[in-house]
Design a protein around this motif. Structure first.
Motif, mmCIF file in Angstrom:
data_model
loop_
_atom_site.group_PDB
_atom_site.id
_atom_site.type_symbol
_atom_site.label_atom_id
_atom_site.label_comp_id
_atom_site.label_asym_id
_atom_site.label_seq_id
_atom_site.Cartn_x
_atom_site.Cartn_y
_atom_site.Cartn_z
ATOM 1 N N VAL A 2 0.831 -1.198 0.000
ATOM 2 C CA VAL A 2 0.000 0.000 0.000
ATOM 3 C C VAL A 2 0.873 1.260 0.000
ATOM 4 O O VAL A 2 0.591 2.234 -0.702
ATOM 5 N N GLY A 3 1.954 1.228 0.765
ATOM 6 C CA GLY A 3 2.872 2.362 0.755
ATOM 7 C C GLY A 3 3.520 2.559 -0.597
ATOM 8 O O GLY A 3 3.710 3.691 -1.054
ATOM 9 N N PHE A 4 3.850 1.474 -1.274
ATOM 10 C CA PHE A 4 4.421 1.567 -2.613
ATOM 11 C C PHE A 4 3.397 2.167 -3.583
ATOM 12 O O PHE A 4 3.747 2.993 -4.435
ATOM 13 N N ALA A 5 2.126 1.762 -3.418
ATOM 14 C CA ALA A 5 1.078 2.331 -4.280
ATOM 15 C C ALA A 5 0.945 3.829 -4.056
ATOM 16 O O ALA A 5 0.747 4.595 -5.001
ATOM 17 N N ARG A 6 1.055 4.270 -2.795
ATOM 18 C CA ARG A 6 0.987 5.709 -2.525
ATOM 19 C C ARG A 6 2.151 6.441 -3.184
ATOM 20 O O ARG A 6 2.003 7.549 -3.704
ATOM 21 N N ALA A 15 -2.138 4.701 -9.848
ATOM 22 C CA ALA A 15 -2.246 3.543 -8.960
ATOM 23 C C ALA A 15 -3.462 3.703 -8.057
ATOM 24 O O ALA A 15 -3.347 3.975 -6.867
ATOM 25 N N ASP A 16 -4.642 3.543 -8.629
ATOM 26 C CA ASP A 16 -5.864 3.694 -7.841
ATOM 27 C C ASP A 16 -6.145 2.416 -7.053
ATOM 28 O O ASP A 16 -5.364 1.472 -7.048
ATOM 29 N N HIS A 17 -7.304 2.405 -6.388
ATOM 30 C CA HIS A 17 -7.634 1.269 -5.519
ATOM 31 C C HIS A 17 -7.739 -0.038 -6.311
ATOM 32 O O HIS A 17 -7.242 -1.078 -5.876
ATOM 33 N N GLU A 18 -8.372 0.014 -7.489
ATOM 34 C CA GLU A 18 -8.542 -1.208 -8.267
ATOM 35 C C GLU A 18 -7.206 -1.754 -8.739
ATOM 36 O O GLU A 18 -6.961 -2.967 -8.707
ATOM 37 N N ARG A 19 -6.320 -0.862 -9.206
ATOM 38 C CA ARG A 19 -5.009 -1.329 -9.672
ATOM 39 C C ARG A 19 -4.183 -1.876 -8.506
ATOM 40 O O ARG A 19 -3.445 -2.852 -8.657
ATOM 41 N N THR A 20 -4.307 -1.222 -7.332
ATOM 42 C CA THR A 20 -3.579 -1.721 -6.169
ATOM 43 C C THR A 20 -4.052 -3.119 -5.788
ATOM 44 O O THR A 20 -3.252 -4.002 -5.476
ATOM 45 N N GLN A 21 -5.354 -3.319 -5.836
ATOM 46 C CA GLN A 21 -5.901 -4.639 -5.518
ATOM 47 C C GLN A 21 -5.409 -5.670 -6.537
ATOM 48 O O GLN A 21 -5.052 -6.804 -6.175
ATOM 49 N N ARG A 135 -6.405 10.254 -7.594
ATOM 50 C CA ARG A 135 -7.645 9.543 -7.907
ATOM 51 C C ARG A 135 -8.384 9.298 -6.606
ATOM 52 O O ARG A 135 -7.992 8.441 -5.824
ATOM 53 N N ALA A 136 -9.410 10.078 -6.363
ATOM 54 C CA ALA A 136 -10.122 10.019 -5.080
ATOM 55 C C ALA A 136 -11.528 9.474 -5.275
ATOM 56 O O ALA A 136 -12.514 10.054 -4.829
ATOM 57 N N ARG A 137 -11.639 8.388 -5.974
ATOM 58 C CA ARG A 137 -12.949 7.765 -6.154
ATOM 59 C C ARG A 137 -13.439 7.186 -4.842
ATOM 60 O O ARG A 137 -12.646 6.717 -4.030
ATOM 61 N N ARG A 138 -14.744 7.224 -4.637
ATOM 62 C CA ARG A 138 -15.333 6.784 -3.374
ATOM 63 C C ARG A 138 -16.030 5.449 -3.534
ATOM 64 O O ARG A 138 -16.493 5.099 -4.617
ATOM 65 N N GLU A 139 -16.093 4.746 -2.423
ATOM 66 C CA GLU A 139 -16.775 3.466 -2.426
ATOM 67 C C GLU A 139 -18.256 3.686 -2.730
ATOM 68 O O GLU A 139 -18.902 4.523 -2.102
ATOM 69 N N PRO A 140 -18.821 2.946 -3.687
ATOM 70 C CA PRO A 140 -20.256 3.112 -3.965
ATOM 71 C C PRO A 140 -21.095 2.583 -2.816
ATOM 72 O O PRO A 140 -20.687 1.688 -2.085
ATOM 73 N N ARG A 141 -22.256 3.179 -2.653
ATOM 74 C CA ARG A 141 -23.185 2.737 -1.609
ATOM 75 C C ARG A 141 -24.576 2.638 -2.205
ATOM 76 O O ARG A 141 -24.876 3.276 -3.226
ATOM 77 N N ARG A 142 -25.415 1.856 -1.588
ATOM 78 C CA ARG A 142 -26.770 1.656 -2.091
ATOM 79 C C ARG A 142 -27.636 2.863 -1.743
ATOM 80 O O ARG A 142 -27.679 3.300 -0.594
#
Length: 354
Positions: A2-6, A15-21, A135-142
């Motif tokens: 995670v630190g490397f992704a930052r 290096a957004d959340h999806e690419r990090t995963q 890239r500050a995309r947010r977790e989707p919610r219902r």
């Protein structure tokens, strides 16, 4: 990882959340203990284009050390020479031995933790460029609202309308499911005189938020007036967006009446209802602090979460002793720093998962 992704994000690699995963899954599959496997797992998942490859190589060499296992240009090397005392301790320049140490340091990593108010114009321009790549995309919610779907609950209205169009014959059952959307973020940026060294950078951070989630982000400037600057920040080019904001805000470097402006903001509608409200200010309130405290209490009841970003909180020894901060803090869910690129990255990460 995670630190490397930052580090990659700070260098401009997407290096957004999806690419990090994806990198984590690839590293587990190839072997997380193998340095070369980690290199290729990150290179194949994090890089989106040819321009990202040299940045990735430099970040990998700076973060993991040593020579990179893959191709690319070498990382910038900064040679640091440290003078040491001779074994006899006389300290004379003639007898002193010198030990040359070579250290590899990424310029980006250095800039990440520096206060933007103390940067040179060139350093500040580099940090603004990196903020534009956040890239500050947010977790989707219902959502509570429904949308047509092939699965989910039966939609009696649509089913009945179609049945009537077919003369009363039921040909197909229509269904619906809850909409999925990111949680709304409302950002209030203090543009008063005491916030002048940080206001431009904070608005560029707001521009990055608007660019990532244009339909779920609202931005206002506060000082002696409340001004909605979201339309100006929707401009794709950061420089043009800043010029439009400058033209729209009439109270740059003026005073601060946070209590009155926050009351106007809350009285104007339900923008804050259910949203994450971020107030970026140093809390130097020239109005009545008790009024600010009452409006913060209203805001905490309406909003999903209240975050206060104070640039001075990132300084060692800072204590929130101003009247405005003491009145507001009891109603703040998170009190964070807002003085450096690393602080903005942490704030974006917090908003992504709030």
């Amino acid at each position: 990882m995670v630190g490397f992704a930052r580090t990659l994000r700070a260098a401009g690699v997407p290096a957004d959340h999806e690419r990090t995963q994806a990198m984590l899954e690839a590293a587990v599959h190839l072997g997380a203990a193998d340095r070369e496997a980690v290199y290729w797992a990150g290179r194949l998942t994090m890089c989106a284009g040819p321009d990202d490859l040299p940045r990735y190589d430099r970040c990998f060499a700076a973060y993991f050390g040593g020579d990179r296992p893959g191709p690319g240009r070498p990382a910038p090397v900064v040679t640091v020479v440290r003078h040491t005392l001779a074994p006899d301790g006389d300290g004379s320049s003639g007898d002193a031995s010198r030990e040359a140490l070579a250290a590899t340091a990424g310029r980006t990593e250095v800039l990440r933790h520096r206060d933007v108010a103390r940067m040179t114009p060139a350093e500040l321009a580099e940090v603004h460029r990196m903020i534009g790549l956040l890239r500050a995309r947010r977790e989707p919610r219902r959502s509570r609202r429904f949308a047509p779907s092939t699965r989910g609950r039966l939609d009696p209205r649509r089913t009945m309308r179609e049945t009537l169009r077919r003369g009363g014959e039921i040909a197909r059952l229509r269904r619906r499911s809850r909409r999925v959307r990111p949680r709304r973020v409302v950002l209030l940026v203090d543009v008063s005189g005491s916030m002048a060294p940080y206001a431009d950078t904070l608005l560029r951070f707001a521009h990055a938020l608007v660019r990532c989630e244009p339909r779920a982000t609202e931005v206002f400037s506060v000082g002696t007036r409340l001004t909605r600057v979201t339309p100006a920040l929707r401009h794709r080019d950061p420089g043009a967006a800043m010029r439009e904001v400058s033209a729209a805000v009439p109270d740059w470097r003026g005073g601060t009446r946070l209590g009155e402006e926050l009351k106007r903001f809350l009285d104007s509608g339900s923008t804050a209802r259910g949203a994450i409200v971020v107030i970026a200010s140093d809390g130097w309130e020239r109005g009545d602090p008790s009024l600010l405290g009452r409006q913060m209490a209203r805001l905490s009841r309406l909003a999903h979460r209240v975050v206060w970003a104070n640039p001075h909180k990132g300084h060692e020894g800072y204590e929130p002793l101003t009247g405005g901060m003491r009145a507001a803090l009891p109603y703040v869910g998170a009190f964070v720093a807002g003085h450096s690129l690393a602080a903005f990255e942490e704030l974006a990460e917090r908003l992504s998962h709030a």
